[in-house]
Design a protein around this motif. Structure first.
Motif, PDB file in Angstrom:
ATOM      1  N   LYS A 139      16.307  -4.321  60.675  1.00  0.00           N
ATOM      2  CA  LYS A 139      16.511  -3.257  59.374  1.00  0.00           C
ATOM      3  C   LYS A 139      15.710  -3.883  58.217  1.00  0.00           C
ATOM      4  CE  LYS A 139      20.751  -4.820  56.973  1.00  0.00           C
ATOM      5  NZ  LYS A 139      22.146  -4.341  56.302  1.00  0.00           N
ATOM      6  N   PHE A 140      15.263  -5.183  58.362  1.00  0.00           N
ATOM      7  CA  PHE A 140      14.537  -5.962  57.052  1.00  0.00           C
ATOM      8  C   PHE A 140      13.172  -5.655  57.559  1.00  0.00           C
ATOM      9  CE2 PHE A 140      18.746  -7.687  56.361  1.00  0.00           C
ATOM     10  CZ  PHE A 140      19.060  -7.527  54.956  1.00  0.00           C
ATOM     11  N   LEU A 141      12.935  -5.580  59.063  1.00  0.00           N
ATOM     12  CA  LEU A 141      11.628  -5.936  59.585  1.00  0.00           C
ATOM     13  C   LEU A 141      10.842  -4.452  59.624  1.00  0.00           C
ATOM     14  CD1 LEU A 141      11.945  -8.850  61.928  1.00  0.00           C
ATOM     15  CD2 LEU A 141      11.202  -8.873  59.633  1.00  0.00           C
TER      16      LEU A 141
ATOM     17  N   VAL B 157       6.442  -3.683  56.094  1.00  0.00           N
ATOM     18  CA  VAL B 157       6.400  -5.267  56.043  1.00  0.00           C
ATOM     19  C   VAL B 157       5.190  -5.684  56.567  1.00  0.00           C
ATOM     20  CG1 VAL B 157       7.591  -7.380  57.096  1.00  0.00           C
ATOM     21  CG2 VAL B 157       8.803  -5.497  56.436  1.00  0.00           C
ATOM     22  N   VAL B 158       4.365  -6.518  55.884  1.00  0.00           N
ATOM     23  CA  VAL B 158       3.019  -7.107  56.017  1.00  0.00           C
ATOM     24  C   VAL B 158       3.112  -8.412  56.989  1.00  0.00           C
ATOM     25  CG1 VAL B 158       0.832  -7.757  55.399  1.00  0.00           C
ATOM     26  CG2 VAL B 158       1.804  -5.651  54.328  1.00  0.00           C
ATOM     27  N   HIS B 159       4.153  -9.132  56.143  1.00  0.00           N
ATOM     28  CA  HIS B 159       4.385 -10.583  56.514  1.00  0.00           C
ATOM     29  C   HIS B 159       5.723 -11.000  56.261  1.00  0.00           C
ATOM     30  CE1 HIS B 159       3.633 -14.872  56.917  1.00  0.00           C
ATOM     31  NE2 HIS B 159       4.090 -15.137  55.808  1.00  0.00           N
TER      32      HIS B 159
ATOM     33  N   SER C  15      16.385 -13.992  70.216  1.00  0.00           N
ATOM     34  CA  SER C  15      15.557 -12.626  70.317  1.00  0.00           C
ATOM     35  C   SER C  15      15.676 -11.916  69.030  1.00  0.00           C
ATOM     36  CB  SER C  15      15.254 -12.003  71.619  1.00  0.00           C
ATOM     37  OG  SER C  15      16.850 -11.718  71.992  1.00  0.00           O
ATOM     38  N   LYS C  16      17.062 -11.927  68.706  1.00  0.00           N
ATOM     39  CA  LYS C  16      17.522 -11.104  67.621  1.00  0.00           C
ATOM     40  C   LYS C  16      16.742 -11.353  66.273  1.00  0.00           C
ATOM     41  CE  LYS C  16      21.840 -10.160  69.815  1.00  0.00           C
ATOM     42  NZ  LYS C  16      23.412 -10.084  69.661  1.00  0.00           N
ATOM     43  N   GLY C  17      16.922 -12.837  66.138  1.00  0.00           N
ATOM     44  CA  GLY C  17      16.085 -13.111  64.769  1.00  0.00           C
ATOM     45  C   GLY C  17      16.445 -12.485  63.381  1.00  0.00           C
ATOM     46  N   LEU C  18      15.810 -12.131  62.625  1.00  0.00           N
ATOM     47  CA  LEU C  18      16.162 -11.471  61.415  1.00  0.00           C
ATOM     48  C   LEU C  18      16.416 -10.124  61.860  1.00  0.00           C
ATOM     49  CD1 LEU C  18      16.213 -12.058  58.302  1.00  0.00           C
ATOM     50  CD2 LEU C  18      14.076 -10.795  58.166  1.00  0.00           C
TER      51      LEU C  18
END
Length: 486
Positions: free
Chosen positions: A78-80, A270-272, A72-75
């Motif tokens: 702060k980047f998303l 962030v769009v994608h 669930s953490k994934g990226l």
């Protein structure tokens, strides 16, 4: 021979030996010693190989292969999350960020003033439904006509069109010292004009993920009209600026992100995001809400910004798609170039299957760096590493001709891309001699070369101003950006 007589000592000795031997034999000492010696020797054991298991046990496997939900953490969040423009700003003076925001909003407001609020182009829906009532013959909204330069309408590629008609402005193009800038370190990968008149604004992206905005008309001595941001962590692969939404600028990168710089909100959103490389980015004319980009190897994706979902996904090529170009006359028609050695023309209305059929396929001997429609939409120019510039024309793009041009760059890892000028009469492309060759599609040869002692390095990326004839932006293989003017 007479045997010697034994002495008493020798006779006694022999008798003792005989008696001892009889005693040893009676005790069976030799046989027991042999048994004891054999028992003490190291036994050699034969190693038996274990049979291979048909389904070996793998101790480390990803959650996906074990059919488990992803972490669930994934990226990292702060980047998303959106990044404020001031946080992404990496220029010298933080105050310069507000100067750029005010400049962009001013340009957007002036441009939007000519666009009636009660008229709205419905983007991809109108295009796919074949509704071109809002389009003029030039491929732009009737309600968006301006006093800027307009191209003549052509029903088909004019084989009699010659560069001599363009000589007055073509020969007057010059590179002035004040129009050469080094906005940031790193090779410039993308260059794009702001589609407006009255101010010369250029956006460029480099190989480390930075985007710089250049106001070539600025007289500010503090920042020289250069504003630098770091929204990406990989090479910039696309920049898209729509005329009637210039306060919102899309960018894509090799880091797998597509981001939207919103000058009104002063953020990079962030769009994608994907875990694959995004190689190029494009939009249909006057369609702000739909993005088309190449992801991974040969995949074209249509992305609806409003829903945040993909509305189309097609495997078009066997290798990387390098460019996407929309026909300015009919936004349903697109062209793609690929490292697989082909350039293809497609109709978006017939891309229902995973691998749709092409309207036209042009084959080159090596990778195709680019494929761009001409301003009239009646011709396509391709650039390939096989040292050819292809011209595809005709009512159904049935005519193909190849024009020789040295596109090899040795060990510099460059990829020249020929672009059209302001009509169908010429194509601009860089060369290894620090010049810009002008190719005539009609004469099928190079007709002149733009050169200047001010040009700092090899020009390889270009953009022609959509409304100012003779204004050409060139990015070099270093970090230079040059503005040619008439």
């Amino acid at each position: 021979m007479v045997s010697q007589k034994l002495t008493e000592y020798e006779r006694k000795r022999l008798e003792n030996i005989k008696r001892n031997a009889e005693m040893v034999a009676a005790l069976n000492i030799h046989s027991k010693a042999a048994i004891l010696s054999a028992a003490t020797k190291r036994q050699k054991t034969k190693q038996v190989k274990k049979p291979k298991m048909e389904n070996p046990i793998v101790t480390r496997r990803s959650p996906r292969t074990r059919i488990k939900p992803p972490d669930s953490k994934g990226l990292s969040d702060k980047f998303l999350k959106p990044i404020s423009m001031i946080d992404a700003f990496i220029g010298y003076e933080k105050e310069s960020n507000q100067v750029l925001v005010d400049t962009i909003l001013s340009i957007a407001e002036e441009t939007q003033a000519g666009f009636p609020e009660n008229e709205e182009f419905n983007g991809a829906k109108d295009v796919k439904d074949g509704n071109f009532s809002g389009f003029s013959e030039k491929g732009t909204l009737d309600s968006c006509k301006s006093e800027a330069f307009e191209l003549p309408v052509k029903e088909e590629f004019d084989e009699h069109l010659d560069t001599k008609k363009s000589d007055p402005w073509l020969k007057s193009m010059d590179l002035k010292p004040e129009n050469v800038a080094w906005p940031m370190p790193g090779r410039i990968m993308e260059v794009k004009f702001f589609p407006c008149t009255g101010i010369s604004m250029i956006a460029v992206g480099n190989k480390v993920g930075n985007i710089a905005f250049l106001n070539m008309d600025s007289e500010d001595e503090i920042d020289d009209g250069i504003y630098i941001y770091g929204p990406h962590t990989g090479a910039i692969s696309g920049i898209s600026i729509q005329r009637y939404s210039m306060s919102k600028i899309y960018s894509s990168g090799h880091d797998g992100f597509i981001k939207l710089m919103d000058a009104e909100k002063e953020v990079f959103d962030v769009v994608h995001y994907c875990d694959k490389t995004i190689h190029c980015l494009s939009q249909q004319p006057n369609d702000f809400w739909n993005l088309y980009f190449s992801e991974g190897r040969g995949v074209l994706i249509e992305w609806d910004v409003r829903t945040g979902k993909s509305s189309g996904n097609w495997m078009l090529h066997e290798d990387t798609i390098n460019t996407i170009s929309f026909n300015p006359q009919n936004p349903n028609i697109i062209a793609t170039s690929s490292t697989d050695g082909t350039a293809c023309i497609w109709d978006l209305r017939s891309t229902r299957s995973r691998k749709p059929k092409t309207m036209k396929t042009v084959s080159h001997g090596r990778a195709v760096n680019s494929a761009y429609f001409s301003p009239s939409g009646t011709a396509l120019a391709t650039t390939s590493l096989d040292n050819n510039v292809g011209i595809i024309s005709g009512f159904n793009y049935e005519d193909t001709s190849m024009i020789y041009h040295d596109n090899s760059t040795g060990t510099l890892n460059l990829s020249f891309r020929g672009i059209w000028g302001w009509d169908d009469s010429c194509i601009f492309i860089g060369n290894m001699r620090k010049g810009i060759d002008v190719i005539s599609p009609v004469q099928r040869t190079r007709v002149m070369t733009l050169q200047s002692p001010q040009l700092p390095a090899i020009p390889w990326r270009f953009d022609a101003h959509p409304y100012e004839v003779g204004m050409l932006a060139a990015a070099t293989n270093g970090s230079g950006v040059c503005l040619w003017t008439p």
